[in-house]
Scaffold this motif. Structure first.
Motif, PDB file in Angstrom:
ATOM      1  N   ILE A   1      -4.108   1.440   1.725  1.00 42.34           N
ATOM      2  CA  ILE A   1      -3.513   2.118   2.692  1.00 42.34           C
ATOM      3  C   ILE A   1      -3.921   1.082   4.017  1.00 42.34           C
ATOM      4  O   ILE A   1      -3.942   0.367   5.105  1.00 42.34           O
ATOM      5  N   ALA A   2      -5.839   0.758   3.700  1.00 42.25           N
ATOM      6  CA  ALA A   2      -6.851   0.317   4.329  1.00 42.25           C
ATOM      7  C   ALA A   2      -6.684  -0.734   4.745  1.00 42.25           C
ATOM      8  O   ALA A   2      -6.950  -2.311   5.264  1.00 42.25           O
ATOM      9  N   LEU A   3      -6.360  -0.561   3.087  1.00 37.29           N
ATOM     10  CA  LEU A   3      -6.408  -2.563   3.074  1.00 37.29           C
ATOM     11  C   LEU A   3      -5.154  -3.227   3.317  1.00 37.29           C
ATOM     12  O   LEU A   3      -5.104  -4.863   3.349  1.00 37.29           O
ATOM     13  N   THR A   4      -4.158  -2.623   2.962  1.00 34.59           N
ATOM     14  CA  THR A   4      -2.866  -3.318   3.359  1.00 34.59           C
ATOM     15  C   THR A   4      -2.634  -3.908   5.107  1.00 34.59           C
ATOM     16  O   THR A   4      -2.206  -4.208   5.279  1.00 34.59           O
ATOM     17  N   ILE A   5      -3.510  -2.960   5.968  1.00 35.50           N
ATOM     18  CA  ILE A   5      -3.421  -2.815   7.294  1.00 35.50           C
ATOM     19  C   ILE A   5      -4.434  -4.231   7.015  1.00 35.50           C
ATOM     20  O   ILE A   5      -4.208  -4.969   8.240  1.00 35.50           O
ATOM     21  N   MET A   6      -5.098  -3.506   6.661  1.00 31.27           N
ATOM     22  CA  MET A   6      -6.606  -5.084   7.395  1.00 31.27           C
ATOM     23  C   MET A   6      -6.099  -6.722   6.912  1.00 31.27           C
ATOM     24  O   MET A   6      -6.689  -7.121   7.195  1.00 31.27           O
ATOM     25  N   GLU A   7      -5.466  -6.382   5.486  1.00 30.50           N
ATOM     26  CA  GLU A   7      -4.734  -8.105   4.687  1.00 30.50           C
ATOM     27  C   GLU A   7      -3.436  -8.457   5.654  1.00 30.50           C
ATOM     28  O   GLU A   7      -3.694  -9.365   5.119  1.00 30.50           O
ATOM     29  N   LYS A   8      -2.993  -7.210   6.022  1.00 32.79           N
ATOM     30  CA  LYS A   8      -1.967  -7.859   6.341  1.00 32.79           C
ATOM     31  C   LYS A   8      -0.999  -7.763   5.523  1.00 32.79           C
ATOM     32  O   LYS A   8      -0.254  -9.365   6.007  1.00 32.79           O
ATOM     33  N   ASN A   9      -0.836  -7.690   4.949  1.00 34.48           N
ATOM     34  CA  ASN A   9      -0.040  -7.426   3.648  1.00 34.48           C
ATOM     35  C   ASN A   9       0.406  -6.054   2.613  1.00 34.48           C
ATOM     36  O   ASN A   9      -0.364  -5.555   2.476  1.00 34.48           O
ATOM     37  N   LYS A  10       1.870  -5.934   2.879  1.00 39.54           N
ATOM     38  CA  LYS A  10       2.264  -4.419   2.477  1.00 39.54           C
ATOM     39  C   LYS A  10       2.230  -5.179   1.310  1.00 39.54           C
ATOM     40  O   LYS A  10       2.529  -3.030   0.147  1.00 39.54           O
ATOM     41  N   SER A  11       2.429  -5.520  -0.162  1.00 40.14           N
ATOM     42  CA  SER A  11       2.187  -5.459  -1.565  1.00 40.14           C
ATOM     43  C   SER A  11       1.261  -4.962  -1.891  1.00 40.14           C
ATOM     44  O   SER A  11       0.883  -4.762  -2.735  1.00 40.14           O
ATOM     45  N   ILE A  12       0.140  -5.233  -0.779  1.00 39.22           N
ATOM     46  CA  ILE A  12      -1.238  -4.646  -1.595  1.00 39.22           C
ATOM     47  C   ILE A  12      -1.366  -2.800  -1.973  1.00 39.22           C
ATOM     48  O   ILE A  12      -1.638  -2.358  -2.754  1.00 39.22           O
ATOM     49  N   GLN A  13      -0.707  -2.656  -0.484  1.00 36.44           N
ATOM     50  CA  GLN A  13      -0.314  -0.473  -1.438  1.00 36.44           C
ATOM     51  C   GLN A  13       0.191  -0.638  -2.646  1.00 36.44           C
ATOM     52  O   GLN A  13       0.294  -0.014  -3.497  1.00 36.44           O
ATOM     53  N   GLU A  14       1.240  -0.958  -2.685  1.00 40.15           N
ATOM     54  CA  GLU A  14       2.753  -1.087  -4.043  1.00 40.15           C
ATOM     55  C   GLU A  14       1.167  -0.883  -5.133  1.00 40.15           C
ATOM     56  O   GLU A  14       2.015  -0.701  -6.130  1.00 40.15           O
ATOM     57  N   THR A  15       0.794  -2.445  -4.725  1.00 43.32           N
ATOM     58  CA  THR A  15      -0.214  -2.902  -5.550  1.00 43.32           C
ATOM     59  C   THR A  15      -0.597  -1.488  -6.611  1.00 43.32           C
ATOM     60  O   THR A  15      -1.014  -1.546  -7.327  1.00 43.32           O
ATOM     61  N   ILE A  16      -1.729  -1.417  -5.487  1.00 43.68           N
ATOM     62  CA  ILE A  16      -2.672  -0.075  -6.064  1.00 43.68           C
ATOM     63  C   ILE A  16      -2.517   1.063  -6.210  1.00 43.68           C
ATOM     64  O   ILE A  16      -3.163   1.803  -7.185  1.00 43.68           O
ATOM     65  N   LEU A  17      -0.760   1.693  -5.936  1.00 42.57           N
ATOM     66  CA  LEU A  17      -0.607   2.557  -6.399  1.00 42.57           C
ATOM     67  C   LEU A  17       0.200   2.898  -7.309  1.00 42.57           C
ATOM     68  O   LEU A  17       0.124   3.700  -7.790  1.00 42.57           O
ATOM     69  N   ARG A  18       0.418   1.457  -7.481  1.00 41.78           N
ATOM     70  CA  ARG A  18       1.417   1.786  -9.059  1.00 41.78           C
ATOM     71  C   ARG A  18       0.447   2.882  -9.973  1.00 41.78           C
ATOM     72  O   ARG A  18       1.046   3.330 -10.530  1.00 41.78           O
ATOM     73  N   PRO A  19      -0.908   2.529 -10.849  1.00 42.96           N
ATOM     74  CA  PRO A  19      -1.307   2.936 -11.426  1.00 42.96           C
ATOM     75  C   PRO A  19      -1.736   4.393 -11.481  1.00 42.96           C
ATOM     76  O   PRO A  19      -1.895   5.026 -11.766  1.00 42.96           O
ATOM     77  N   LEU A  20      -1.854   4.813  -9.946  1.00 41.43           N
ATOM     78  CA  LEU A  20      -1.909   6.005 -10.300  1.00 41.43           C
ATOM     79  C   LEU A  20      -0.625   7.164  -9.674  1.00 41.43           C
ATOM     80  O   LEU A  20      -0.822   7.539 -10.678  1.00 41.43           O
ATOM     81  N   GLN A  21       0.163   6.406 -10.133  1.00 43.14           N
ATOM     82  CA  GLN A  21       1.648   6.884 -10.163  1.00 43.14           C
ATOM     83  C   GLN A  21       2.258   7.134 -11.602  1.00 43.14           C
ATOM     84  O   GLN A  21       2.243   8.085 -11.832  1.00 43.14           O
ATOM     85  N   ALA A  22       1.425   6.408 -12.321  1.00 43.80           N
ATOM     86  CA  ALA A  22       1.503   6.472 -13.833  1.00 43.80           C
ATOM     87  C   ALA A  22       0.719   7.155 -14.286  1.00 43.80           C
ATOM     88  O   ALA A  22       1.114   7.938 -15.350  1.00 43.80           O
ATOM     89  N   LEU A  23      -0.601   7.239 -13.831  1.00 40.16           N
ATOM     90  CA  LEU A  23      -1.292   8.381 -14.164  1.00 40.16           C
ATOM     91  C   LEU A  23      -1.002   9.638 -14.094  1.00 40.16           C
ATOM     92  O   LEU A  23      -0.453  10.376 -14.908  1.00 40.16           O
ATOM     93  N   CYS A  24      -0.191   9.908 -12.965  1.00 44.27           N
ATOM     94  CA  CYS A  24       0.359  11.458 -12.757  1.00 44.27           C
ATOM     95  C   CYS A  24       1.286  11.964 -13.546  1.00 44.27           C
ATOM     96  O   CYS A  24       1.784  12.996 -13.682  1.00 44.27           O
ATOM     97  N   SER A  25       2.966  10.087 -13.346  1.00 44.64           N
ATOM     98  CA  SER A  25       3.179  10.986 -14.519  1.00 44.64           C
ATOM     99  C   SER A  25       2.724  11.087 -15.964  1.00 44.64           C
ATOM    100  O   SER A  25       3.902  12.048 -16.996  1.00 44.64           O
ATOM    101  N   PHE A  26       1.921  10.605 -16.365  1.00 50.03           N
ATOM    102  CA  PHE A  26       1.261  10.688 -18.118  1.00 50.03           C
ATOM    103  C   PHE A  26       1.135  12.033 -18.335  1.00 50.03           C
ATOM    104  O   PHE A  26       0.961  12.578 -18.618  1.00 50.03           O
ATOM    105  N   GLN A  27       0.182  12.586 -17.232  1.00 48.34           N
ATOM    106  CA  GLN A  27      -0.508  13.657 -17.156  1.00 48.34           C
ATOM    107  C   GLN A  27       0.701  14.900 -16.540  1.00 48.34           C
ATOM    108  O   GLN A  27       0.840  15.748 -17.224  1.00 48.34           O
ATOM    109  N   LEU A  28       1.593  15.098 -16.254  1.00 46.57           N
ATOM    110  CA  LEU A  28       3.289  15.070 -16.141  1.00 46.57           C
ATOM    111  C   LEU A  28       3.239  15.501 -17.402  1.00 46.57           C
ATOM    112  O   LEU A  28       4.440  16.968 -17.938  1.00 46.57           O
ATOM    113  N   GLN A  29       4.163  14.620 -17.816  1.00 46.52           N
ATOM    114  CA  GLN A  29       3.972  14.068 -19.686  1.00 46.52           C
ATOM    115  C   GLN A  29       3.277  15.448 -20.553  1.00 46.52           C
ATOM    116  O   GLN A  29       4.483  15.938 -21.025  1.00 46.52           O
ATOM    117  N   HIS A  30       2.446  15.184 -20.312  1.00 45.26           N
ATOM    118  CA  HIS A  30       1.380  16.161 -20.858  1.00 45.26           C
ATOM    119  C   HIS A  30       1.154  16.971 -20.617  1.00 45.26           C
ATOM    120  O   HIS A  30      -0.372  17.803 -21.078  1.00 45.26           O
TER     121      HIS A  30
END
Length: 226
Positions: free
Chosen positions: A157-186
């Protein structure tokens, strides 16, 4: 990502490190280093090495960390730490020549508080906070309140604000979402925040006998910021 092939997160990381002008200094409590499901390695994998520097420890003196001391004394450095003295990051980002260095403390709230107040260097940079009601997507780890975020989420979120680029938040959160999904599946379970459990009568641990800790519990139930 250094994870087993079955739960590899590499497909969810950016093909090339994100191009950012902001440099992050992650001050990591030693206890975080031993956690299996850490978010900082995922953050580092999304950014160029020179834009995400990780320092591990509890105490940071000017003698032992001269580079960090120089960074902290730079007027263009910010430290992300909420409180009465903190300015909303969105306001800082409106300034034409936005700061290019941000310090983020990685640890539990009590660990971060200990590091912040016991290291005078960290009170030199301008203190900022995120003004957001976003709920954490790091659902496999219990947070104190519904709006407490992981280090990776704060950085995104901080980088998205500082860099004025909304795609940064989506890109950085993608592996976190995958991590949680994997863990919930297991077999992992969704962890509701302590605030949610207390307010809905689902907290199944003994209430603390320490008056200060008990007071913090009461503040969570009453939805008071602590």
């Amino acid at each position: 990502c250094s994870r087993p092939q079955k739960v590899c997160l590499c497909p969810f990381l950016p093909v090339h490190p994100l191009k950012v002008s902001t440099c992050l200094y992650i001050i990591q409590h030693p206890a975080e280093e031993s956690r299996v499901l850490r978010t900082v390695p995922l953050l580092a994998a999304c950014l160029p090495p020179d834009k995400c520097k990780i320092l591990i420890g509890r105490r940071f003196s000017e003698d032992r960390y001269p580079e960090l001391a120089t960074v902290c004394r730079n007027p263009n450095t910010l430290i992300l730490y909420p409180g009465a003295e903190a300015t909303n990051l969105e306001e800082i980002a409106l300034i034409p020549s936005s700061p290019s260095v941000m310090i983020i403390i990685d640890g539990t709230w009590s660990q971060a508080k200990d590091i912040f107040y016991k290291n005078s260097l960290f009170r030199l940079p301008k203190q900022v906070q995120l003004k957001t009601n976003i709920s954490s997507q790091y659902v496999i780890r219990t947070q104190p309140t519904n709006t407490c975020l992981s280090t990776l989420e704060c950085a995104a979120i901080a980088l998205t604000i500082m860099e004025k680029n909304k795609s940064i938040q989506e890109t950085i959160l993608r592996p976190l979402q995958a991590l949680c999904s994997f863990q919930l599946q297991h077999g992992a379970q969704i962890h509701h925040s302590k605030e949610h459990l207390l307010r809905n009568g689902l907290y199944d641990k003994p209430m603390p006998k320490n008056k200060r800790k008990l007071r913090r519990m009461e503040l969570l139930v009453n939805n008071v910021k602590i």
